[in-house]
Design a protein around this motif. Structure first.
Motif, PDB file in Angstrom:
ATOM      1  N   GLN A 282      56.208 -48.008 -44.274  1.00  0.00           N
ATOM      2  CA  GLN A 282      55.729 -49.246 -43.642  1.00  0.00           C
ATOM      3  C   GLN A 282      56.106 -50.491 -44.437  1.00  0.00           C
ATOM      4  O   GLN A 282      56.115 -51.590 -43.900  1.00  0.00           O
TER       5      GLN A 282
ATOM      6  N   SER B 107      69.426 -46.979 -38.416  1.00  0.00           N
ATOM      7  CA  SER B 107      68.006 -46.615 -38.459  1.00  0.00           C
ATOM      8  C   SER B 107      67.708 -45.579 -37.379  1.00  0.00           C
ATOM      9  O   SER B 107      68.236 -45.661 -36.269  1.00  0.00           O
TER      10      SER B 107
ATOM     11  N   TYR C 250      58.884 -51.361 -45.216  1.00  0.00           N
ATOM     12  CA  TYR C 250      60.180 -51.876 -44.747  1.00  0.00           C
ATOM     13  C   TYR C 250      60.085 -52.588 -43.402  1.00  0.00           C
ATOM     14  O   TYR C 250      61.102 -53.027 -42.862  1.00  0.00           O
ATOM     15  N   LYS C 251      58.872 -52.712 -42.872  1.00  0.00           N
ATOM     16  CA  LYS C 251      58.707 -53.391 -41.580  1.00  0.00           C
ATOM     17  C   LYS C 251      59.229 -54.820 -41.675  1.00  0.00           C
ATOM     18  O   LYS C 251      58.903 -55.552 -42.626  1.00  0.00           O
ATOM     19  N   GLY C 252      60.041 -55.229 -40.717  1.00  0.00           N
ATOM     20  CA  GLY C 252      60.563 -56.601 -40.672  1.00  0.00           C
ATOM     21  C   GLY C 252      61.684 -56.859 -41.658  1.00  0.00           C
ATOM     22  O   GLY C 252      62.175 -57.978 -41.772  1.00  0.00           O
ATOM     23  N   GLN C 253      62.114 -55.823 -42.379  1.00  0.00           N
ATOM     24  CA  GLN C 253      63.187 -56.014 -43.363  1.00  0.00           C
ATOM     25  C   GLN C 253      64.522 -55.508 -42.829  1.00  0.00           C
ATOM     26  O   GLN C 253      64.568 -54.782 -41.839  1.00  0.00           O
ATOM     27  N   THR C 254      65.586 -55.904 -43.518  1.00  0.00           N
ATOM     28  CA  THR C 254      66.916 -55.384 -43.196  1.00  0.00           C
ATOM     29  C   THR C 254      67.373 -54.494 -44.339  1.00  0.00           C
ATOM     30  O   THR C 254      66.808 -54.546 -45.439  1.00  0.00           O
TER      31      THR C 254
ATOM     32  N   GLN D 159      60.535 -45.763 -37.355  1.00  0.00           N
ATOM     33  CA  GLN D 159      60.443 -47.025 -36.609  1.00  0.00           C
ATOM     34  C   GLN D 159      60.313 -48.236 -37.542  1.00  0.00           C
ATOM     35  O   GLN D 159      60.794 -49.324 -37.234  1.00  0.00           O
ATOM     36  N   CYS D 160      59.681 -48.058 -38.686  1.00  0.00           N
ATOM     37  CA  CYS D 160      59.468 -49.177 -39.605  1.00  0.00           C
ATOM     38  C   CYS D 160      60.779 -49.762 -40.135  1.00  0.00           C
ATOM     39  O   CYS D 160      60.797 -50.885 -40.629  1.00  0.00           O
ATOM     40  N   THR D 161      61.859 -49.010 -40.054  1.00  0.00           N
ATOM     41  CA  THR D 161      63.153 -49.500 -40.564  1.00  0.00           C
ATOM     42  C   THR D 161      64.065 -49.945 -39.417  1.00  0.00           C
ATOM     43  O   THR D 161      65.285 -49.951 -39.570  1.00  0.00           O
ATOM     44  N   CYS D 162      63.471 -50.336 -38.292  1.00  0.00           N
ATOM     45  CA  CYS D 162      64.312 -50.648 -37.119  1.00  0.00           C
ATOM     46  C   CYS D 162      65.204 -51.872 -37.353  1.00  0.00           C
ATOM     47  O   CYS D 162      66.179 -52.081 -36.635  1.00  0.00           O
ATOM     48  N   GLY D 163      64.932 -52.688 -38.389  1.00  0.00           N
ATOM     49  CA  GLY D 163      65.791 -53.833 -38.680  1.00  0.00           C
ATOM     50  C   GLY D 163      67.020 -53.464 -39.508  1.00  0.00           C
ATOM     51  O   GLY D 163      67.881 -54.311 -39.761  1.00  0.00           O
TER      52      GLY D 163
END
Ligand code: SF4
Length: 364
Positions: free
Chosen positions: A323, A344, A325-329, A336-340
């Motif tokens: 979690q 992924s 990594y949420k909103g990160q690249t 799902q938390c690494t969707c950026g």
């Protein structure tokens, strides 16, 4: 509960999680008459504490008993026959079942000492312990874990504990798969509560537990073991007894059409994951940040599959998970938390079988 339902709950209050799974499945309603006898069949293959990854946690038994007694069921027992090299009574002690037995006044039955009867199981004669066969409602409580001979073990193979020792020896001389499939034609599988708390990476006796902190509920043992394959990164065809059991009419391997019932969401693991050196060696390919247990555990199983085929090597980019990594690249991530991230894999949590395919295509 329908035969294609899969109930999933995450957490660390294992007793309460078991109760919630039973409530969701309405096991009491299905049993009906409170005069009926109900047995709990854990996995006590060896005399070992459940934290080692081999045996069913006593908290799940406590949850099952509290649920059943609250619904008026008092004709209960805990029954098991350990493998040939171990003594069931020692296994009861090592797993903390003596305390459970005393606290709830539920007897422990050693099936290694039981008499047996021979049954016709669609073309194979199999001896079944009499006390197990006499139960009105059997709750199978296996551990989701690896196995050195059959690759995985869960609901179908756990029923080996309700046959006499001589029959267990015979099963091994027959290569396990065919007799396990036939056994499940006659074995009672009324409800299945799976201990997916910290089952072993690849060995029935434990030693390398993988923290998942999940409890699962099933009606169908074939669906259960097929889902276990997904969770550990195997295809169903790598475990022959599962497909054989399906062909004998025991259940369905069709996880694609299963009805998943999630009772909660997984939580980020606050403390450090406890890992043996072998699991640590797999974990060094990952860079977790607030990863949920089932997500991280699925990645460990997937990395083990890649290790089995010799695909892990130094210099690979670390796989991000969690979690944090949420909103990160970033370069490559799982969940799902690494969707950026530029590469992924979706899923919350993703299954190991999907992680294996994703990493083979995008990482190695
Ligand atoms: S994708 Fe994120 S929220 Fe979902 S299970 Fe994995 S770490 Fe947890």
């Amino acid at each position: 509960m329908h035969k294609n339902d899969i109930i999933i709950i995450h957490g660390t209050n294992y007793k309460e999680m078991a109760i919630q799974v039973f409530e969701q499945a309405d096991v009491a309603g299905e049993i009906g008459d409170t005069k009926k006898s109900v047995a709990l069949k854990p996995n006590l293959v060896v005399a070992a504490h459940p934290s080692g990854g081999a045996t069913t946690h006593s908290e799940l038994l406590a949850g099952a008993i509290e649920y059943l007694q609250a619904h008026g069921f008092f004709h209960l027992s805990i029954m098991e026959g350990s493998w040939v090299g171990d003594v069931t009574t020692s296994a009861f002690s090592a797993a903390g079942y003596q305390e459970i037995s005393r606290k709830y006044n539920v007897p422990l039955i050693d099936l290694q000492k039981d008499s047996y009867t021979s049954y016709e199981a669609k073309g194979m004669k199999i001896n079944l312990c009499n006390k197990a066969a006499a139960v009105d409602y059997m709750i199978n409580m296996p551990v989701l874990k690896g196995h050195c001979q059959t690759t995985v073990t869960c609901a179908l193979k756990n029923n080996k504990g309700i046959i006499p020792n001589a029959e267990k020896r015979k099963f091994h001389t027959m290569g396990l798969h065919k007799p396990i499939a036939h056994l499940n034609v006659i074995a009672p599988n009324d409800f299945i509560l799976v201990d997916n708390i910290c089952g072993d990476l690849d060995f029935e006796e434990g030693g390398n537990p993988v923290t998942m902190n999940r409890v699962l509920g099933f009606k169908d043992p074939v669906l259960c073991d097929s889902y276990v394959c997904d969770c550990m990164g195997y295809s169903v065809d790598e475990v022959p007894y599962i497909r054989m059991a399906e062909q004998l009419g025991v259940g369905s391997t069709d996880t694609a059409h299963a009805n998943f019932i999630y009772l909660n969401e997984d939580q980020a693991e606050k403390g450090k994951f406890k890992m043996t050196r072998r699991v640590q060696n797999l974990a060094r390919y990952a860079d977790p940040k607030d990863a949920c247990s089932a997500c991280y555990g699925s990645l460990i199983y997937a990395l083990d599959r890649l290790n089995d085929t010799g695909l892990l090597k130094r210099g690979l980019p670390l796989i991000s998970i969690g979690q944090g990594y949420k909103g990160q690249t970033g370069e490559i991530g799982v969940g799902q938390c690494t969707c950026g991230f530029s590469r992924s894999l979706k899923g919350c949590p993703p299954k190991a079988v999907d992680i294996v395919a994703f990493l083979e295509e995008n990482w190695i």
